[in-house]
Design a protein around this motif. Sequence first.
Motif, PDB file in Angstrom:
ATOM      1  N   LEU A  25       0.712  -1.073  -0.201  1.00 13.07           N
ATOM      2  CA  LEU A  25       0.057  -0.140  -0.111  1.00 13.07           C
ATOM      3  C   LEU A  25       1.047   0.980  -0.061  1.00 13.07           C
ATOM      4  O   LEU A  25       0.398   2.295  -0.603  1.00 13.07           O
ATOM      5  N   ALA A  26       1.993   1.214   0.664  1.00 10.80           N
ATOM      6  CA  ALA A  26       2.840   2.321   0.859  1.00 10.80           C
ATOM      7  C   ALA A  26       4.269   1.782   1.200  1.00 10.80           C
ATOM      8  O   ALA A  26       4.380   0.597   1.527  1.00 10.80           O
ATOM      9  N   PRO A  27       5.553   2.659   1.170  1.00 12.01           N
ATOM     10  CA  PRO A  27       6.873   2.036   1.620  1.00 12.01           C
ATOM     11  C   PRO A  27       6.551   1.271   2.983  1.00 12.01           C
ATOM     12  O   PRO A  27       6.171   1.944   3.951  1.00 12.01           O
ATOM     13  N   GLU A  28       7.165   0.254   3.235  1.00  9.36           N
ATOM     14  CA  GLU A  28       6.979  -0.805   4.251  1.00  9.36           C
ATOM     15  C   GLU A  28       5.463  -0.950   4.806  1.00  9.36           C
ATOM     16  O   GLU A  28       5.486  -1.120   6.137  1.00  9.36           O
ATOM     17  N   MET A  29       4.720  -0.635   4.134  1.00 14.56           N
ATOM     18  CA  MET A  29       3.331  -1.146   4.509  1.00 14.56           C
ATOM     19  C   MET A  29       2.699  -2.263   3.567  1.00 14.56           C
ATOM     20  O   MET A  29       2.455  -1.852   2.254  1.00 14.56           O
ATOM     21  N   ALA A  30       2.471  -3.336   4.069  1.00 15.02           N
ATOM     22  CA  ALA A  30       1.702  -4.409   2.956  1.00 15.02           C
ATOM     23  C   ALA A  30       0.659  -5.132   3.781  1.00 15.02           C
ATOM     24  O   ALA A  30       0.744  -5.192   5.124  1.00 15.02           O
ATOM     25  N   ARG A  31      -0.480  -5.468   3.050  1.00 17.50           N
ATOM     26  CA  ARG A  31      -1.654  -5.948   3.750  1.00 17.50           C
ATOM     27  C   ARG A  31      -2.036  -7.271   2.968  1.00 17.50           C
ATOM     28  O   ARG A  31      -1.796  -7.430   1.821  1.00 17.50           O
ATOM     29  N   PHE A  32      -2.723  -8.099   3.863  1.00 18.12           N
ATOM     30  CA  PHE A  32      -2.940  -9.471   3.443  1.00 18.12           C
ATOM     31  C   PHE A  32      -4.410  -9.095   2.419  1.00 18.12           C
ATOM     32  O   PHE A  32      -5.208  -8.638   2.750  1.00 18.12           O
ATOM     33  N   ARG A  33      -4.308  -9.738   1.349  1.00 21.38           N
ATOM     34  CA  ARG A  33      -5.448  -9.822   0.376  1.00 21.38           C
ATOM     35  C   ARG A  33      -6.273 -11.074   0.406  1.00 21.38           C
ATOM     36  O   ARG A  33      -7.506 -11.204   0.397  1.00 21.38           O
ATOM     37  N   LEU A  34      -5.609 -12.063   0.381  1.00 21.10           N
ATOM     38  CA  LEU A  34      -6.039 -13.500   0.467  1.00 21.10           C
ATOM     39  C   LEU A  34      -5.202 -14.183   1.585  1.00 21.10           C
ATOM     40  O   LEU A  34      -4.218 -14.099   1.592  1.00 21.10           O
ATOM     41  N   PHE A  57       9.346  -5.833  -2.832  1.00 22.71           N
ATOM     42  CA  PHE A  57       8.838  -4.998  -3.965  1.00 22.71           C
ATOM     43  C   PHE A  57       9.967  -4.105  -4.610  1.00 22.71           C
ATOM     44  O   PHE A  57       9.716  -4.064  -5.897  1.00 22.71           O
ATOM     45  N   ARG A  58      10.824  -3.710  -3.861  1.00 22.91           N
ATOM     46  CA  ARG A  58      11.787  -2.701  -4.448  1.00 22.91           C
ATOM     47  C   ARG A  58      12.803  -3.195  -5.272  1.00 22.91           C
ATOM     48  O   ARG A  58      13.110  -2.757  -6.177  1.00 22.91           O
ATOM     49  N   ALA A  59      13.264  -4.507  -4.904  1.00 18.01           N
ATOM     50  CA  ALA A  59      14.596  -4.878  -5.674  1.00 18.01           C
ATOM     51  C   ALA A  59      14.214  -5.420  -7.061  1.00 18.01           C
ATOM     52  O   ALA A  59      14.910  -4.907  -7.913  1.00 18.01           O
ATOM     53  N   PRO A  60      13.102  -6.190  -7.444  1.00 22.22           N
ATOM     54  CA  PRO A  60      12.303  -6.961  -6.297  1.00 22.22           C
ATOM     55  C   PRO A  60      13.102  -8.370  -6.273  1.00 22.22           C
ATOM     56  O   PRO A  60      14.157  -8.638  -7.131  1.00 22.22           O
ATOM     57  N   GLN A  61      12.893  -9.090  -5.042  1.00 24.95           N
ATOM     58  CA  GLN A  61      13.552 -10.155  -4.918  1.00 24.95           C
ATOM     59  C   GLN A  61      12.724 -10.967  -3.921  1.00 24.95           C
ATOM     60  O   GLN A  61      11.664 -10.895  -3.442  1.00 24.95           O
TER      61      GLN A  61
END
Length: 199
Positions: free
Chosen positions: A67-76, A114-118
Motif C-alpha cells: 500500500l505504501a513504503p514498508e506497508m503491506a496488507r493481506f488480500r487473501l 517489492f523494491r528490488a524485486p527479490q
Amino acid sequence: MNTHRTTRTGNVLYIVDSKRPSAGCIMTEMREYWQGLRQNESIPLRADVTADAISKVLDYAFLVERLAPEMARFRLVGQHLIDLMGMELRGMPLCSVINQASRKRMCKVTETVFRAPQIVEMKLRSRSAQGCPVISGSMLLLPLKSDLDDVTRALGCLVSEGPIGIGPRRFDLAETKFTPVIRGGQILYPSPVPEPGKP
C-alpha cells in the motif's frame, strides 16, 4: 490407519496431523509454482496466480498488496494462518503475525521484495506461554506484478512446525535469506532498524 500423533504440553493435549507436508516441501512447491509462471525471467502477474494450481499448499498460502513504503496488507489468506491467529486476516497488515519487537525489521525486509524485486525467506519463532508451546515457522515471499505492471503484490506462504496451541500465535523474526529474481543479480538489503530511544 491413524494419521495423527498427539503431543502433550503441561495439561493440554494437542493433536497434530502427521500427513501434513513438511515446511520445506510446501515452500519448495510454492517457489516452483511461481518460477513456472515466469517468462524470460520476468516477474509473474498477480492475475496469473490461481488457487487450483496450488491446491496442495493452499492452506499455507497468502497474497499481500503493498500500500505504501514498508506497508503491506493481506488480500487473501489460507486456513493455516487463520488457525495460527485465531481470526480472519484479510485486510490486516502482514506484520500483524509478528511480535511488536520484530515488526519494524519485518516491514523493512518485506519492502525489499517489492523494491528490488527479490525473493525473501524468513525463519520465525513463537515464544511459549500458557497453552502455547514454543513453535517455529518459515515464511516465503515471492514478488508479483499488478495489472498496472508494477511490483506491488506478493505470493507467500507461512508454515509453522509443532502444535499451535491457543491463538493468536505471533512470531519473532529469527533469520532472513534474500535471493535475487535474476541469477547473478544484486541483493537489496533492508535498511537498519534504529535502536530503541535513538532517532
